[in-house]
Every structure is written in structure tokens, then in C-alpha cells.
Design a protein around this motif. Structure first.
Motif, PDB file in Angstrom:
ATOM      1  N   LEU A   1      -3.377  -5.410  -5.020  1.00 57.51           N
ATOM      2  CA  LEU A   1      -4.357  -4.870  -4.068  1.00 57.51           C
ATOM      3  C   LEU A   1      -4.442  -5.756  -2.827  1.00 57.51           C
TER       4      LEU A   1
ATOM      5  N   GLU B   1      -1.406  -5.329  -0.270  1.00 58.10           N
ATOM      6  CA  GLU B   1      -1.467  -4.139   0.595  1.00 58.10           C
ATOM      7  C   GLU B   1      -2.597  -4.248   1.603  1.00 58.10           C
ATOM      8  N   ASN B   2      -3.759  -4.745   1.167  1.00 55.17           N
ATOM      9  CA  ASN B   2      -4.870  -4.916   2.097  1.00 55.17           C
ATOM     10  C   ASN B   2      -4.510  -5.883   3.218  1.00 55.17           C
TER      11      ASN B   2
ATOM     12  N   GLY C   1      -4.068  -4.680   7.061  1.00 59.28           N
ATOM     13  CA  GLY C   1      -5.310  -5.135   7.670  1.00 59.28           C
ATOM     14  C   GLY C   1      -5.175  -5.321   9.171  1.00 59.28           C
TER      15      GLY C   1
ATOM     16  N   GLY D   1      -8.600   1.734  -6.124  1.00 59.66           N
ATOM     17  CA  GLY D   1      -7.497   1.443  -5.229  1.00 59.66           C
ATOM     18  C   GLY D   1      -6.183   1.129  -5.905  1.00 59.66           C
TER      19      GLY D   1
ATOM     20  N   THR E   1     -14.736   4.464   0.012  1.00 61.71           N
ATOM     21  CA  THR E   1     -13.284   4.533  -0.146  1.00 61.71           C
ATOM     22  C   THR E   1     -12.948   4.865  -1.601  1.00 61.71           C
TER      23      THR E   1
END
Length: 396
Positions: free
Chosen positions: A182, A185-186, A190, A295, A394
Motif C-alpha cells: 500500500l 503505490e501511495n 502521491g 485499498g 475512499t
């Protein structure tokens, strides 16, 4: 009905673990975001114009990718994205029309603008509607064909019942592997990373596996063709990005790992896109085929197959209880520590504040305290609905 189970095993104790995340520029994730934005825009319009929300669901969104002219130093969309939405909604309240098509287009355009580079809705987007206002079995005419504002549901009105029979799950905490997948990817999608690396695309997919304490990570991330003028430039930029990602993983506390980036270029061709997604060249996305509410895609965990994005936030427990289960698990974990799972089952027409079953699995939790947390959560479904509409949650 609440029950508390004590037998819970940490996923960290398993000898093998697998995790995946589809990034915000992946066509499936795009569809989740578009569907949910459609529901929010529709709900907000109804609240503003009529003081209540008309029943609706837009959770059957598909995206048919466009076409692109891509080469070193050049990337241009030559055929638009096509977003198709299938669902049900009211098209008018009495004689007052709800601009469903305009709301759907604006929602799709806003999402795609946020998760691509250089997207222009006037040239790059076509939205096709498959939305009807047909009455469902056992429902009154006012549900999708309201005669006036009095047939709509105001926020926090109470007394609503579940629109479906659903089984939802949540768990906490994330494992080391889940946090790494996670987090990667964030990081890549970002705002700070994109400012420093404007040549990177958005269709980032991260896979992770763990054998005991040895980790393997696969990161797929396209570059924008307009910024890459040669294969040598591609290799250099890829190496720089991979070094930064490996530093991130090490700083997160994982020492024994290997990383493979852009496995597709092992055929000697670079991974380039026009706007940052494989949707640029015809790939297709569908709601519900990607990340769960936390997510991630986690086959080693209890995982609901519900697709919450785009569902009616008023009474569809496939959305409301999905978020609730995740949050409850986190609350129980924070209060008592240790791995926690929450399972919620409800049947159609059950009151929202009284789901059929809530099962909390936590080894050291106090029963009275858990009961208080659960009761507070289910009593707050009206507030959760308002949050879903007014602030957004989200779900991918």
C-alpha cells in the motif's frame, strides 16, 4: 446479534503471504472512483435542489480504453476513453429534471483528470448511459419515480432498512507486507513524488509476497512517452525510480527483500503510455475487480466480494457495513491490541441499526467494551451515510 470469538491467528504467523494493489490509474480502480463520484455528485445535487436524496445505484461502471500514438518523445491520445454506466436512478422529482447525464460526465471527467496527466475531457472522454428508473420488485413507485421532494430521503432521517442481503469483513492491523504494498503505490502516485518525477505514469500495480521474513515486491509503473526520448533514457529513469522505492522499503523496516520493476520490459521494449495508464491503449476496467475497501487485494485474509463503489449510500449495506467493518476492526485493535477481525451479516429489510449478526474476533478484548463500540458504530449509520456523501470515503 453480537458474538466475540477468541481464536484469531495473525497473518504474520503464516509461512507465506500474498498481497496486491491496483493503483489509482489502473482501469479497474478508475471505475471504482468514477462510480463513487457519480453517486456523490448525484446525491449532492438532490440534497441541494430537493433537500433529500433520490434512490440510485451506479455500481456497474465500465471503462473502454482509448487509442494512442506512442513513440519516444511522443504520446498522444487518438481515440477517447469510453465510460459506460449501468444502474438505476430517478431522472426527475415531480416535473423537475435531474441532469443525470451531465452529473455522470462531470464525475468521470473529474476522476480521470486527477489520475492521468494531460487529460482533456472535451477531447478524451465519451460517457454512455445505461441508467433506468424502473421500479424494483416489492418497491413503491416513488422509489425511482418520486412525485415530489417529500418522496426523497433527507440525511440523518433514521428508520431505514437494508436494501440487500450482505456479508462484509474488516481486519486490523495491516501486515508488514500489506503496509509495504500500500505504501509503495501511495508514494508513487502521491503529489510530492509526481512533482519530483513528472515523467511517471499513474497505472501503478504493486504485488508482494512473503516467505517467512523474506519479501519479494513487483512494481509496474509506466512512464509518459513524451518525456522519454530513447531506450537509454528509459533505463536510466527506471533505475533512479527503483533506487528510491528500495530506499522507501528499507526505511519501512523491511531488510530482506528483492524488487522487480516493470517486468514487461524484459522483452526489450519500454513501458510507455500517453497519459499514464494502459487505458490509453484500449485496456478495459470494471467496478469491483480491484482493491477492497482498505485499498488492497488480500487472498490470505477474509475478504468481501462486495463492490461498494457507486452503491446507494442511504441504505445499501454492501457499502455502509463494508466501511463500518473495517473501522470497527481498527478501533478494537487500537483499544486491545492484537489481530482483529469483524464480520457483519445482514438480511434485506433489516433495520440499518440492527444487522443480523456482528462477529468480532479478538483474543484479549473486553466483551462489554467491544459491545459498546459495536453499538456506537451501528447507531451511527446516518452519520456514515452523510460522510460518504458530503466528504467522501475512499473505497479502493
Amino acid at each position: 446479534m453480537l458474538s466475540i470469538e477468541r481464536d484469531v491467528r495473525s497473518v504474520e504467523d503464516l509461512p507465506y503471504e500474498l498481497v496486491e494493489r491496483k493503483g489509482v490509474g489502473h482501469p479497474d480502480t478508475m471505475c471504482d472512483a468514477i462510480a463513487e463520484r457519480m453517486s456523490r455528485y448525484y446525491s449532492l445535487y438532490c440534497l441541494q435542489e430537493f433537500g433529500g436524496v433520490a434512490h440510485h445505484w451506479f455500481d456497474k461502471v465500465t471503462l473502454y480504453g482509448g487509442g494512442a500514438d506512442i513513440d519516444y518523445g511522443r504520446g498522444e491520445l487518438t481515440s477517447p476513453y469510453r465510460v459506460k454506466v449501468f444502474g438505476k436512478a430517478a431522472f426527475r422529482v415531480g416535473t423537475a429534471e435531474i441532469p443525470v447525464r451531465d452529473l455522470m460526465f462531470r464525475a468521470a471527467a473529474d476522476v480521470l483528470r486527477e489520475v492521468t496527466t494531460g487529460f482533456d475531457a472535451t477531447r478524451h472522454l465519451v460517457v454512455e448511459l445505461g441508467v433506468v428508473d424502473h421500479q424494483g420488485s416489492g418497491r413503491g413507485r416513488s422509489r425511482y419515480q418520486p412525485a415530489g421532494p417529500e418522496d426523497l430521503v433527507p440525511l440523518r432521517s433514521g428508520g431505514l432498512v437494508s436494501n440487500d442481503t450482505n456479508l462484509l469483513h474488516g481486519y486490523a492491523p495491516l501486515s508488514r507486507l500489506e503496509s509495504a504494498v500500500l505504501g509503495l503505490e501511495n508514494l508513487v502516485n502521491g503529489p510530492e513524488f509526481k512533482r519530483r518525477h513528472p515523467d511517471t505514469g499513474w497505472d501503478v500495480k504493486v504485488f508482494g509476497s512473503r516467505r517467512q521474513d523474506t519479501f519479494s515486491l513487483v512494481v509496474n509503473m509506466p512512464f509518459l512517452a513524451a518525456h522519454i526520448d530513447s531506450m537509454d533514457r528509459y533505463w536510466a529513469r527506471k533505475a533512479a525510480i527503483q533506487t528510491e522505492l528500495e530506499t522507501f522499503v528499507r526505511e519501512s523496516g523491511i531488510a530482506d527483500f528483492r524488487m522487480l520493476m516493470n517486468a514487461t520490459d524484459r522483452n526489450g521494449r519500454p513501458y510507455l503510455t500517453a497519459l499514464g495508464s494502459v487505458a490509453d491503449t484500449g485496456d478495459v476496467g470494471v467496478v469491483g475487480r480491484g482493491n477492497r475497501v482498505n485499498g488492497l487485494i488480500t487472498p490470505m485474509r477474509p475478504m468481501s466480494i462486495e463492490a461498494p463503489a457507486g452503491k446507494n449510500p442511504l441504505d445499501h449495506t454492501g457499502k455502509i457495513y463494508n466501511v463500518m467493518a473495517m473501522r470497527l476492526a481498527q478501533q478494537v485493535h487500537e483499544k486491545f491490541g492484537g489481530p482483529t477481525q469483524v464480520h457483519i451479516f445482514t438480511s434485506k429489510e433489516a433495520p440499518l441499526e440492527r444487522p443480523d449478526e456482528v462477529v468480532v474476533t479478538a483474543a484479549d478484548a473486553d466483551e462489554a467494551a467491544v459491545k459498546a463500540l459495536v453499538e456506537s458504530a451501528v447507531a451511527g449509520t446516518d452519520d456514515l451515510t452523510a460522510e460518504l456523501i458530503e466528504k467522501g470515503v475512499t473505497l479502493w
